[in-house]
Design a protein around this motif. Structure first.
Motif, short mmCIF file in Angstrom:
data_model
loop_
_atom_site.label_atom_id
_atom_site.label_comp_id
_atom_site.label_asym_id
_atom_site.label_seq_id
_atom_site.Cartn_x
_atom_site.Cartn_y
_atom_site.Cartn_z
N GLN A 192 21.68 13.58 -24.33
CA GLN A 192 22.62 14.68 -23.84
C GLN A 192 23.47 15.81 -24.14
O GLN A 192 23.71 15.06 -25.73
N ASP A 193 22.91 16.81 -23.96
CA ASP A 193 23.77 18.01 -24.71
C ASP A 193 25.48 18.11 -24.47
O ASP A 193 25.91 17.24 -23.29
N PRO A 194 26.47 17.67 -25.39
CA PRO A 194 27.97 18.22 -24.84
C PRO A 194 28.24 18.88 -23.31
O PRO A 194 29.24 17.96 -22.99
N ASP A 195 27.66 19.67 -23.20
CA ASP A 195 27.72 19.42 -21.42
C ASP A 195 27.29 19.56 -20.66
O ASP A 195 26.98 20.66 -18.90
N GLY A 196 26.22 18.98 -21.13
CA GLY A 196 25.91 17.78 -19.27
C GLY A 196 24.50 17.93 -19.21
O GLY A 196 23.92 17.24 -19.31
N PHE A 197 23.60 18.95 -19.84
CA PHE A 197 22.30 18.51 -20.22
C PHE A 197 21.76 18.16 -21.11
O PHE A 197 21.92 17.62 -21.41
N LEU A 198 20.30 18.05 -20.20
CA LEU A 198 19.48 15.96 -21.01
C LEU A 198 17.97 16.92 -22.07
O LEU A 198 17.40 17.77 -20.78
N GLY B 104 23.86 23.47 -25.95
CA GLY B 104 25.24 23.67 -24.86
C GLY B 104 26.48 24.14 -24.78
O GLY B 104 27.64 24.70 -24.97
N ARG C 217 30.44 22.17 -13.83
CA ARG C 217 30.25 22.49 -15.19
C ARG C 217 28.97 21.32 -15.52
O ARG C 217 27.50 21.85 -15.59
N TYR C 218 29.49 20.82 -16.23
CA TYR C 218 28.94 19.71 -16.59
C TYR C 218 27.89 19.29 -15.70
O TYR C 218 27.15 18.32 -15.55
N ARG C 219 28.24 18.68 -14.89
CA ARG C 219 28.32 18.11 -13.33
C ARG C 219 26.39 18.77 -13.15
O ARG C 219 25.49 18.52 -13.34
N ASN D 266 25.18 21.16 -15.17
CA ASN D 266 24.02 20.64 -16.19
C ASN D 266 23.54 19.18 -15.93
O ASN D 266 21.93 19.24 -16.29
N PHE D 267 24.11 18.31 -15.78
CA PHE D 267 23.38 16.51 -15.91
C PHE D 267 22.95 16.36 -14.67
O PHE D 267 21.64 16.53 -14.35
N SER E 174 19.47 18.43 -14.47
CA SER E 174 18.27 17.60 -14.71
C SER E 174 18.08 16.91 -15.05
O SER E 174 16.47 16.01 -15.35
N MET F 148 13.93 23.45 -16.71
CA MET F 148 14.75 22.41 -17.17
C MET F 148 16.21 22.64 -17.22
O MET F 148 16.55 23.24 -17.43
N GLY F 149 16.92 20.88 -16.29
CA GLY F 149 18.23 22.03 -15.45
C GLY F 149 18.44 23.14 -15.34
O GLY F 149 17.72 23.73 -14.30
N ASP G 230 19.48 26.29 -17.04
CA ASP G 230 18.92 27.20 -17.52
C ASP G 230 17.58 27.10 -19.13
O ASP G 230 18.32 27.60 -20.16
#
Lengths: 214, 214
Positions: free
Chosen positions: A167-173, A213, B15-17, B19-20, B23, B184-185, B187
């Motif tokens: 997981q990136d710090p901004d939530g992206f996997l 992120g 924003r975090y949610r 991105n998460f 993904s 993915m996600g 972006d």
């Protein structure tokens, strides 16, 4: 460039057309759907139609064909209100593919293909132990698609399991770090190589790669 | 393994949610949606929700969020009844990403991002010349998803354009040969490497790789 119009598409034989039309939408998600009947029979089915529906609330959807073995899955979901979604990785995509075989209703695909049922946090539906990203969902609703009798099932995301390191710090996997595969057509598989993430698109500026992120 | 339950998911900032949760479903299709208004303004929008709905008849679907710039696309589709789907390749995925910028309604994303509108076989909606796999669709229906206000649009496939060299004898398309990317996600982008096709799954036998649909 080859060109087929509607008349030519309709003339194709059904197996050829299925291979062809299943290919044109591009790469697809590749997941295993885990369910359990009220009698305790577990079921596992590969599917490539999982779709992000929303983040707030967190919702996913998938399409069931009108007449497939996956009606077991739908019956189970209606009985227990729960299902799991388990990402398929290159380490077990052959076993995942094999869940599509028409096993008897009382047989568990887990045992038949050599994957391990795992029960987590009192959830009734089984997860796939071998999968590194798994989601526990509750049934919310379904929509009958009148055009061909398919059903769009909507589920609410209630549990998410994954290795923190992807997981990136901004939530992206970074799904590439767990070797998640993508599906092609009806029977093809591919392993994506990460190209990167692009910055938020704004008029007048060009998108750049962003790192973790940031 | 990290675990988040519904309460923890709901506490994440939006924003975090986004991105998460975007993904967790796995890799997504990556296409450009081409439309034209009745006044002749063309519109191009990247989207990652294209879904195979059926082969016979050939149907595709995609999800539109309730409040996005892509309402231009939906308005155009309702006006003209037509839209195009254009697979994104690694050669122009940055331009494709840039179509998500909030351009003015009268501006064409084609010009703004440097892609070329192409009109084929009297179809009113524009194709992307740079795309090697493109589909001409007519609007069939849409479903309002009550859970969050999203709209599932169903289209009928009327034209398919692709290089003949990527097609197996049984109809399957080797998308890797035209460098189609996957999303993915919100972006991220990735370029899949073909692992192969697996034989039809039957109880009691293990799946093997098949070659060129043989």
């Amino acid at each position: 460039m080859a060109h087929l119009d509607l008349q030519e598409i309709e003339k194709l034989n059904s197996r050829y057309r299925a291979n062809f039309i299943n290919s044109i939408t591009g790469y697809k998600s590749c997941n295993l759907l885990g369910t359990r009947s009220s009698e305790g029979n577990s079921n596992l089915a590969i599917f490539s139609s999982l779709l992000h529906i929303g983040s707030s609330p967190a919702l996913i959807g998938f399409v069931l064909r009108p007449l497939t073995v996956r009606r077991d899955s739908f019956n189970n979901i209606k009985q227990t209100g729960q299902f799991t979604v388990n990402q398929v990785s290159s380490e077990f995509f052959k076993q995942a593919h094999q869940t599509a075989a028409k096993y008897k209703e009382e047989d568990s695909e887990f045992e038949a293909v050599g994957l391990t049922a795992q029960y987590l946090d009192d959830f009734k539906a089984p997860y796939v132990k071998e999968s590194q990203l798994k989601i526990g969902c509750t049934y919310k609703n379904h929509y009958l698609l009148e055009e061909n009798g398919c059903i769009l099932v909507i589920g609410a995301v209630e549990h998410i399991y994954f290795p923190q390191a992807i997981q990136d710090p901004d939530g992206f996997l970074e799904l590439n770090k767990i070797n998640t595969v993508t599906a092609m057509g009806q029977d093809g598989y591919a392993l994506p190589a990460f190209l990167g993430r692009l910055s938020y698109a704004r008029p007048g500026s060009e998108p750049n790669f962003i790192e973790h992120g940031s």
